[in-house]
Design a protein around this motif. Structure first.
Motif, PDB file in Angstrom:
ATOM      1  N   ALA A 118       0.832  -1.196   0.000  1.00 13.32           N
ATOM      2  CA  ALA A 118       0.000   0.000   0.000  1.00 13.32           C
ATOM      3  C   ALA A 118       0.870   1.251   0.000  1.00 13.32           C
ATOM      4  O   ALA A 118       1.043   1.918   1.010  1.00 13.32           O
ATOM      5  CB  ALA A 118      -0.940  -0.015   1.198  1.00 13.32           C
ATOM      6  N   PRO A 139      -2.526  -6.801   2.585  1.00 13.33           N
ATOM      7  CA  PRO A 139      -3.971  -6.664   2.792  1.00 13.33           C
ATOM      8  C   PRO A 139      -4.530  -5.297   2.395  1.00 13.33           C
ATOM      9  O   PRO A 139      -5.578  -5.230   1.738  1.00 13.33           O
ATOM     10  CB  PRO A 139      -4.139  -6.931   4.291  1.00 13.33           C
ATOM     11  N   THR A 140      -3.856  -4.221   2.744  1.00 10.39           N
ATOM     12  CA  THR A 140      -4.375  -2.898   2.390  1.00 10.39           C
ATOM     13  C   THR A 140      -4.316  -2.675   0.890  1.00 10.39           C
ATOM     14  O   THR A 140      -5.277  -2.184   0.282  1.00 10.39           O
ATOM     15  CB  THR A 140      -3.625  -1.788   3.139  1.00 10.39           C
ATOM     16  N   GLY A 149      -4.448  -4.967  -1.335  1.00  8.60           N
ATOM     17  CA  GLY A 149      -5.495  -5.822  -1.870  1.00  8.60           C
ATOM     18  C   GLY A 149      -6.858  -5.159  -1.785  1.00  8.60           C
ATOM     19  O   GLY A 149      -7.642  -5.194  -2.733  1.00  8.60           O
ATOM     20  N   GLN A 150      -7.126  -4.514  -0.653  1.00  6.67           N
ATOM     21  CA  GLN A 150      -8.400  -3.808  -0.497  1.00  6.67           C
ATOM     22  C   GLN A 150      -8.510  -2.672  -1.508  1.00  6.67           C
ATOM     23  O   GLN A 150      -9.530  -2.518  -2.169  1.00  6.67           O
ATOM     24  CB  GLN A 150      -8.519  -3.266   0.923  1.00  6.67           C
ATOM     25  N   TRP A 151      -7.454  -1.879  -1.631  1.00  6.90           N
ATOM     26  CA  TRP A 151      -7.467  -0.762  -2.585  1.00  6.90           C
ATOM     27  C   TRP A 151      -7.757  -1.250  -3.996  1.00  6.90           C
ATOM     28  O   TRP A 151      -8.602  -0.701  -4.701  1.00  6.90           O
ATOM     29  CB  TRP A 151      -6.128  -0.040  -2.595  1.00  6.90           C
ATOM     30  N   ARG A 176      -8.957  -4.160  -5.079  1.00  4.70           N
ATOM     31  CA  ARG A 176     -10.270  -4.799  -5.249  1.00  4.70           C
ATOM     32  C   ARG A 176     -11.356  -3.737  -5.417  1.00  4.70           C
ATOM     33  O   ARG A 176     -12.241  -3.874  -6.257  1.00  4.70           O
ATOM     34  CB  ARG A 176     -10.594  -5.700  -4.058  1.00  4.70           C
ATOM     35  N   LEU A 177     -11.282  -2.671  -4.615  1.00  5.47           N
ATOM     36  CA  LEU A 177     -12.312  -1.622  -4.677  1.00  5.47           C
ATOM     37  C   LEU A 177     -12.333  -0.902  -6.024  1.00  5.47           C
ATOM     38  O   LEU A 177     -13.383  -0.438  -6.457  1.00  5.47           O
ATOM     39  CB  LEU A 177     -12.100  -0.606  -3.549  1.00  5.47           C
ATOM     40  N   THR A 178     -11.183  -0.812  -6.673  1.00  3.97           N
ATOM     41  CA  THR A 178     -11.123  -0.112  -7.962  1.00  3.97           C
ATOM     42  C   THR A 178     -11.311  -1.042  -9.155  1.00  3.97           C
ATOM     43  O   THR A 178     -11.331  -0.581 -10.299  1.00  3.97           O
ATOM     44  CB  THR A 178      -9.768   0.600  -8.128  1.00  3.97           C
ATOM     45  N   TYR A 237      -4.086 -12.071  -1.561  1.00  6.72           N
ATOM     46  CA  TYR A 237      -3.944 -11.059  -0.517  1.00  6.72           C
ATOM     47  C   TYR A 237      -4.312 -11.650   0.834  1.00  6.72           C
ATOM     48  O   TYR A 237      -4.192 -10.989   1.847  1.00  6.72           O
ATOM     49  CB  TYR A 237      -4.786  -9.811  -0.830  1.00  6.72           C
ATOM     50  N   GLU A 238      -4.769 -12.895   0.835  1.00  6.90           N
ATOM     51  CA  GLU A 238      -5.093 -13.603   2.068  1.00  6.90           C
ATOM     52  C   GLU A 238      -4.379 -14.949   2.047  1.00  6.90           C
ATOM     53  O   GLU A 238      -4.138 -15.521   0.979  1.00  6.90           O
ATOM     54  CB  GLU A 238      -6.598 -13.851   2.163  1.00  6.90           C
ATOM     55  N   ASN A 250       1.537 -11.186   7.093  1.00  6.52           N
ATOM     56  CA  ASN A 250       0.507 -11.310   6.061  1.00  6.52           C
ATOM     57  C   ASN A 250       1.055 -12.185   4.937  1.00  6.52           C
ATOM     58  O   ASN A 250       2.240 -12.531   4.933  1.00  6.52           O
ATOM     59  CB  ASN A 250       0.026  -9.939   5.560  1.00  6.52           C
TER      60      ASN A 250
END
Length: 180
Positions: A8, A36-37, A39-41, A43-45, A61-62, A98
């Protein structure tokens, strides 16, 4: 097989176009793992899905569950780009909390498995009293750190030129030199 690990840090949103697709163009098969962060970013985009389309492999990411098959083939070289200051510090200290850090931490301890890290940091990060120790720890583990001032000049926080691209070509050149 090139294992690409993104954290991230600014520039991770361009991981596909800056690093993954050019690596594929250079003949690499690519497997992507994200912190993880990150991955979240992504995935959201919708960028995680575009990475999966480009590579033909799931973006990790997991951690996988015990007994689950490995979703990626064995890697011949890892590249961590962009690597946040947090990711660099954790790798240097052997903290693997992670999936992304576990893979790279294990790779650093594996003989003859090249690892390249591009720290996406600013001048304040680099002045922290622990920073040089982190970089030296990685280098002593055989990691190729891409931190040359002509490749990524360090600026004070919030003073870097707007729209500055990450040095993707220099990172890929370091991968190719390390993987020989």
């Amino acid at each position: 097989m090139l294992g690409v690990v993104g954290s991230a840090a600014g520039g991770v949103e361009a991981l596909r176009t800056g690093l993954v697709e050019p690596a594929i163009d250079r003949g690499w098969q690519v497997a992507v793992t994200l912190t993880p962060t990150a991955g979240q970013w992504l995935r959201l985009t919708g960028e995680a899905e575009r990475l999966e389309e480009a590579t033909g492999l799931p973006v990790r990411y997991e951690p996988r569950l015990p007994g689950d098959a490995r979703p990626h083939p064995q890697v011949d070289c890892y590249v961590v780009a962009p690597a946040s200051a947090n990711t660099v510090a954790k790798l240097a200290m052997g903290l693997m909390d992670n999936q992304a850090l576990t893979q790279v931490g294990e790779a650093i301890g594996t003989l003859s498995l090249p690892v390249v890290v591009f720290p996406r940091v600013n001048a304040a990060h680099a002045r922290h009293p622990a920073w040089e120790h982190h970089i030296e720890a990685l280098r002593s583990g055989g990691v190729r750190v891409v931190d040359e001032p002509d490749v990524w000049p360090l600026y004070e926080p919030r003073e870097a030129p707007a729209g500055r691209d990450l040095p993707w070509d220099a990172v890929l050149d370091a991968v190719e030199a390390s993987a020989k």
